[in-house]
Enzyme design. Structure first.
Site, PDB file in Angstrom:
ATOM      1  N   ARG A  15       5.254   4.650  -4.339  1.00 23.73           N
ATOM      2  CA  ARG A  15       5.337   6.119  -4.213  1.00 23.73           C
ATOM      3  C   ARG A  15       4.723   6.653  -2.927  1.00 23.73           C
ATOM      4  O   ARG A  15       4.853   7.836  -2.617  1.00 23.73           O
ATOM      5  CB  ARG A  15       4.685   6.780  -5.442  1.00 23.73           C
ATOM      6  CG  ARG A  15       5.592   6.725  -6.679  1.00 23.73           C
ATOM      7  CD  ARG A  15       4.820   7.098  -7.916  1.00 23.73           C
ATOM      8  NE  ARG A  15       4.244   8.434  -7.816  1.00 23.73           N
ATOM      9  CZ  ARG A  15       3.249   8.872  -8.577  1.00 23.73           C
ATOM     10  NH1 ARG A  15       2.707   8.089  -9.483  1.00 23.73           N
ATOM     11  NH2 ARG A  15       2.797  10.096  -8.429  1.00 23.73           N
ATOM     12  N   GLY A  78      -0.082  -7.863 -13.894  1.00 23.74           N
ATOM     13  CA  GLY A  78      -0.992  -6.964 -14.624  1.00 23.74           C
ATOM     14  C   GLY A  78      -2.427  -7.102 -14.141  1.00 23.74           C
ATOM     15  O   GLY A  78      -2.777  -8.032 -13.416  1.00 23.74           O
ATOM     16  N   TYR A 100     -11.205  -0.968  -7.615  1.00 19.30           N
ATOM     17  CA  TYR A 100      -9.799  -0.813  -7.239  1.00 19.30           C
ATOM     18  C   TYR A 100      -9.697  -0.313  -5.796  1.00 19.30           C
ATOM     19  O   TYR A 100     -10.371   0.660  -5.425  1.00 19.30           O
ATOM     20  CB  TYR A 100      -9.104   0.161  -8.206  1.00 19.30           C
ATOM     21  CG  TYR A 100      -9.175  -0.365  -9.629  1.00 19.30           C
ATOM     22  CD1 TYR A 100      -8.146  -1.141 -10.164  1.00 19.30           C
ATOM     23  CD2 TYR A 100     -10.316  -0.155 -10.408  1.00 19.30           C
ATOM     24  CE1 TYR A 100      -8.238  -1.671 -11.440  1.00 19.30           C
ATOM     25  CE2 TYR A 100     -10.417  -0.682 -11.688  1.00 19.30           C
ATOM     26  CZ  TYR A 100      -9.373  -1.442 -12.202  1.00 19.30           C
ATOM     27  OH  TYR A 100      -9.475  -1.982 -13.459  1.00 19.30           O
ATOM     28  N   GLY A 137      -5.467   4.620 -20.232  1.00 23.10           N
ATOM     29  CA  GLY A 137      -5.873   3.862 -21.407  1.00 23.10           C
ATOM     30  C   GLY A 137      -6.934   4.653 -22.149  1.00 23.10           C
ATOM     31  O   GLY A 137      -7.783   5.290 -21.537  1.00 23.10           O
ATOM     32  N   ASN A 166     -10.176   5.295 -20.029  1.00 22.36           N
ATOM     33  CA  ASN A 166     -10.664   4.156 -19.255  1.00 22.36           C
ATOM     34  C   ASN A 166     -10.395   4.419 -17.778  1.00 22.36           C
ATOM     35  O   ASN A 166      -9.257   4.643 -17.382  1.00 22.36           O
ATOM     36  CB  ASN A 166      -9.892   2.902 -19.715  1.00 22.36           C
ATOM     37  CG  ASN A 166     -10.194   1.692 -18.857  1.00 22.36           C
ATOM     38  OD1 ASN A 166     -11.328   1.515 -18.399  1.00 22.36           O
ATOM     39  ND2 ASN A 166      -9.183   0.865 -18.648  1.00 22.36           N
ATOM     40  N   TYR A 346     -10.802  17.746  34.062  1.00 22.03           N
ATOM     41  CA  TYR A 346     -10.846  16.384  33.516  1.00 22.03           C
ATOM     42  C   TYR A 346     -11.955  15.621  34.221  1.00 22.03           C
ATOM     43  O   TYR A 346     -11.920  15.446  35.439  1.00 22.03           O
ATOM     44  CB  TYR A 346      -9.505  15.665  33.704  1.00 22.03           C
ATOM     45  CG  TYR A 346      -9.595  14.210  33.298  1.00 22.03           C
ATOM     46  CD1 TYR A 346      -9.998  13.860  32.004  1.00 22.03           C
ATOM     47  CD2 TYR A 346      -9.328  13.178  34.195  1.00 22.03           C
ATOM     48  CE1 TYR A 346     -10.127  12.538  31.625  1.00 22.03           C
ATOM     49  CE2 TYR A 346      -9.446  11.847  33.823  1.00 22.03           C
ATOM     50  CZ  TYR A 346      -9.851  11.539  32.523  1.00 22.03           C
ATOM     51  OH  TYR A 346      -9.995  10.227  32.157  1.00 22.03           O
ATOM     52  N   TYR A 367      -7.703   6.943  38.012  1.00 20.82           N
ATOM     53  CA  TYR A 367      -6.748   5.854  37.740  1.00 20.82           C
ATOM     54  C   TYR A 367      -5.762   5.770  38.888  1.00 20.82           C
ATOM     55  O   TYR A 367      -5.102   6.759  39.236  1.00 20.82           O
ATOM     56  CB  TYR A 367      -6.033   6.181  36.428  1.00 20.82           C
ATOM     57  CG  TYR A 367      -5.104   5.114  35.917  1.00 20.82           C
ATOM     58  CD1 TYR A 367      -5.538   3.796  35.752  1.00 20.82           C
ATOM     59  CD2 TYR A 367      -3.788   5.423  35.562  1.00 20.82           C
ATOM     60  CE1 TYR A 367      -4.688   2.829  35.261  1.00 20.82           C
ATOM     61  CE2 TYR A 367      -2.935   4.459  35.057  1.00 20.82           C
ATOM     62  CZ  TYR A 367      -3.379   3.157  34.912  1.00 20.82           C
ATOM     63  OH  TYR A 367      -2.534   2.202  34.418  1.00 20.82           O
TER      64      TYR A 367
HETATM   65  C1  UD1 Z   1      -5.048   0.871 -15.669  1.00 22.51           C
HETATM   66  C2  UD1 Z   1      -5.696   0.554 -16.997  1.00 22.51           C
HETATM   67  C3  UD1 Z   1      -5.849   1.854 -17.787  1.00 22.51           C
HETATM   68  C4  UD1 Z   1      -6.646   2.867 -16.992  1.00 22.51           C
HETATM   69  C5  UD1 Z   1      -5.999   3.078 -15.636  1.00 22.51           C
HETATM   70  C6  UD1 Z   1      -6.880   3.943 -14.758  1.00 22.51           C
HETATM   71  C7  UD1 Z   1      -4.959  -1.685 -17.570  1.00 22.51           C
HETATM   72  C8  UD1 Z   1      -4.052  -2.488 -18.397  1.00 22.51           C
HETATM   73  N1  UD1 Z   1      -4.877  -0.378 -17.710  1.00 22.51           N
HETATM   74  O1  UD1 Z   1      -3.738   1.349 -15.939  1.00 22.51           O
HETATM   75  O2  UD1 Z   1      -6.502   1.592 -19.016  1.00 22.51           O
HETATM   76  O3  UD1 Z   1      -6.708   4.095 -17.691  1.00 22.51           O
HETATM   77  O4  UD1 Z   1      -5.827   1.813 -14.952  1.00 22.51           O
HETATM   78  O5  UD1 Z   1      -6.170   4.275 -13.600  1.00 22.51           O
HETATM   79  O6  UD1 Z   1      -5.758  -2.230 -16.824  1.00 22.51           O
HETATM   80  N2  UD1 Z   1      -3.061  -4.129  -9.843  1.00 22.51           N
HETATM   81  C9  UD1 Z   1      -3.016  -5.344  -9.222  1.00 22.51           C
HETATM   82  N3  UD1 Z   1      -2.218  -6.330  -9.749  1.00 22.51           N
HETATM   83  C10 UD1 Z   1      -1.479  -6.138 -10.860  1.00 22.51           C
HETATM   84  C11 UD1 Z   1      -1.511  -4.887 -11.483  1.00 22.51           C
HETATM   85  C12 UD1 Z   1      -2.317  -3.894 -10.957  1.00 22.51           C
HETATM   86  O7  UD1 Z   1      -3.691  -5.574  -8.209  1.00 22.51           O
HETATM   87  O8  UD1 Z   1      -0.783  -7.089 -11.258  1.00 22.51           O
HETATM   88  C13 UD1 Z   1      -3.895  -3.064  -9.287  1.00 22.51           C
HETATM   89  C14 UD1 Z   1      -3.036  -1.909  -8.787  1.00 22.51           C
HETATM   90  O9  UD1 Z   1      -2.792  -2.037  -7.401  1.00 22.51           O
HETATM   91  C15 UD1 Z   1      -3.885  -0.719  -9.066  1.00 22.51           C
HETATM   92  C16 UD1 Z   1      -4.751  -1.127 -10.253  1.00 22.51           C
HETATM   93  O10 UD1 Z   1      -4.684  -2.530 -10.328  1.00 22.51           O
HETATM   94  O11 UD1 Z   1      -4.767  -0.476  -7.997  1.00 22.51           O
HETATM   95  C17 UD1 Z   1      -4.302  -0.467 -11.551  1.00 22.51           C
HETATM   96  O12 UD1 Z   1      -3.021  -0.941 -11.868  1.00 22.51           O
HETATM   97  P1  UD1 Z   1      -1.960  -0.063 -12.662  1.00 22.51           P
HETATM   98  O13 UD1 Z   1      -0.871  -0.940 -13.099  1.00 22.51           O
HETATM   99  O14 UD1 Z   1      -1.633   1.138 -11.901  1.00 22.51           O
HETATM  100  O15 UD1 Z   1      -2.822   0.325 -13.932  1.00 22.51           O
HETATM  101  P2  UD1 Z   1      -2.589   1.568 -14.817  1.00 22.51           P
HETATM  102  O16 UD1 Z   1      -1.277   1.459 -15.467  1.00 22.51           O
HETATM  103  O17 UD1 Z   1      -2.919   2.793 -14.058  1.00 22.51           O
END
Ligand code: UD1
Ligand code: CA
Length: 438
Positions: A15, A78, A100, A137, A166, A346, A367
């Site tokens: 995005r 994930g 993060y 979450g 969370n 300048y 220069y």
């Molecule tokens: C996650 C939490 C959620 C919380 C929210 C806060 C989980 C399952 N859920 O959800 O409870 O409320 O953050 O914003 O953890 N990332 C990776 N690799 C991956 C997946 C994600 O590096 O495979 C990084 C993403 O770049 C991002 C962060 O982890 O910076 C969060 O990932 P995202 O999938 O956006 O989590 P949410 O769905 O927001």
């Protein structure tokens, strides 16, 4: 070692609609990931591991100066899967903090509270209470005790009504985390390995799960779009402005200053609207910065007056009571006390003495198309308007340069030097008239 820190930075950031990996987009001129690393480093002796994925090499190069370890996550399955890639680099018995790369404004004071809550053997979650918890979450509690986290997409109506969310930031005992992560499943609405599922595992083991909260909710806001990036930029700038005012700096409007680096101010500094500070800038006691100035890597001596519309570039060092006025650019130059360049000039690669007056339209021609050369202007020099100083060149102490001089050789001290052609007036000369069309 006091702490292991795992920073998730593998997300693509679709995005953002940009070729730049999301975590490299800047807040105050510094990549978001850089802010998170700097904050982590305030926590003591830290072992930081960054989980990277999309645009990985670019991310590693951008942060190559920091003392970091790296874990690649490909494909991205994930948040639990992401932490799993880095956990072999975490060293027990120090606990592990998960941060993060796209949550740039988290503060060390909040993290320290979370770390203290975790102690050596607890799982500590950073949670917040939101009026609109949509998308997050949810923290599920029974009799006040946390039992699990349920993602929005997996939640039932009762769970969706929970307003404690969370933030994603947590501290866990490293050995337990290393044990739990390989056991995570992905049978959920998103088919992902959820980091959040470790909460139920901890509870099942009888481990205590505790919570701490950020001082302000913006600390845990993430960036997924340019609009969110801009919003956090403004919050960050407001925080910087408040800190400056706390130190006694007068800001004409705290909403109209941008500090992209370190701004060090003495007593009784005044900064008017729309000024940008980059790199390391020092404004000593009693400095006045008028509106619309851009100042980068410069030192401004006591009681100096800058602007409006002045630009101080890297390597500018101004002594006491120096005046740099409208449309004057200074670069890699030292200007001694009580000297003035008030209009349209300048001054680059120059050493300027005390009590020098630089007239309007003066330019150091530093220069030659290939190399840069220095201009030396000694004390008490007066430079007439529209003068070009073709470097390398020296203007001796007390010298005067007549207006319009193109100085190609050194000007002797205490002498008037002029290089223009002699002025003549032609009697009987007539202005041309427009030819009549036949
Ligand atoms: C996650 C939490 C959620 C919380 C929210 C806060 C989980 C399952 N859920 O959800 O409870 O409320 O953050 O914003 O953890 N990332 C990776 N690799 C991956 C997946 C994600 O590096 O495979 C990084 C993403 O770049 C991002 C962060 O982890 O910076 C969060 O990932 P995202 O999938 O956006 O989590 P949410 O769905 O927001
Ligand atoms: Ca997700």
């Amino acid at each position: 070692m006091t702490l292991n820190v795992i920073i998730l930075a593998a997300g693509q950031g679709k995005r953002m609609r940009s070729d730049l990996p999301k975590v490299l987009h800047p807040i105050a001129g510094k990549p978001m990931l850089g802010h998170v690393i700097d904050t982590a480093q305030q926590l003591g002796t830290v072992n930081i591991c960054v989980v990277y994925g999309h645009g990985g090499e670019q991310v590693r190069e951008a942060l190559s100066a920091a003392d970091l370890r790296w874990a690649k996550q490909a494909p991205q399955l994930g948040t639990g899967h992401a932490v799993l890639q880095a956990i072999p680099l975490a060293v027990p018995p120090a606990p592990t903090l998960v941060l993060y790369g796209d949550v740039p404004l988290i503060r060390a004071s909040t993290l320290q509270r979370l770390i203290d809550a975790a102690g050596e053997d607890k799982l500590a979650l950073l949670t917040a209470h939101l009026d609109d918890p949509h998308g997050y979450g949810r923290i599920v509690r029974h009799d006040g005790k946390v039992t699990c986290i349920v993602e929005e997409k997996d939640a039932d109506d009762a769970e969706r009504a929970i307003k404690e969310i969370n933030t994603g930031i947590l501290v866990a005992p490293t050995e337990a985390l290393a044990r739990w992560l390989p056991q995570l499943g992905n049978r959920n609405a998103q088919g992902e390995y959820y980091l959040t599922d470790i909460v139920a595992m901890a509870v099942a083991e009888g481990m205590e799960v505790v919570t701490a909260h950020p001082d302000a909710n913006w600390e845990t806001d993430g960036v997924n779009s340019k609009a969110q990036l801009a919003r956090l930029e403004r919050i960050h700038q407001r925080n910087v402005a408040e800190a400056l005012m706390e130190q006694g700096v007068t800001l004409a409007d705290p909403a109209r200053i941008d500090v992209r680096g370190q701004l060090i101010c003495g007593r009784d500094v005044f900064i008017d609207v729309n000024c940008v500070f980059e790199g390391r800038v020092e404004l000593q006691d009693g400095v006045r910065i008028n509106a619309n100035c851009v100042i980068q890597d410069a030192v401004v001596g006591p009681k100096s007056i800058i602007g409006p519309f002045a630009r101080l570039r890297p390597g500018t060092v101004l002594a006491e009571d120096v005046h740099i006025g409208n449309f004057v650019e200074v670069k890699n130059a030292a200007i001694a006390a009580h000297s003035k360049a008030n209009h349209l000039a300048y001054i680059g690669d120059a050493t300027v003495g005390s009590r020098v007056n630089v007239g309007a339209g003066t330019i150091t021609c530093n220069y030659d198309g290939a190399n840069k050369h220095r201009t030396i202007i000694e004390d008490d020099v007066f430079i007439g308007s529209d003068t070009q100083l073709v470097a390398p060149v020296t203007v001796g102490k007390g010298a005067t340069l007549g207006a319009g001089t193109t100085l190609t050789k050194d000007a002797p001290p205490d002498t008037l030097t002029v290089s223009r052609a002699k002025q003549i007036s032609l009697a009987g000369w007539k202005r041309p008239v427009k030819a009549k069309k036949e």
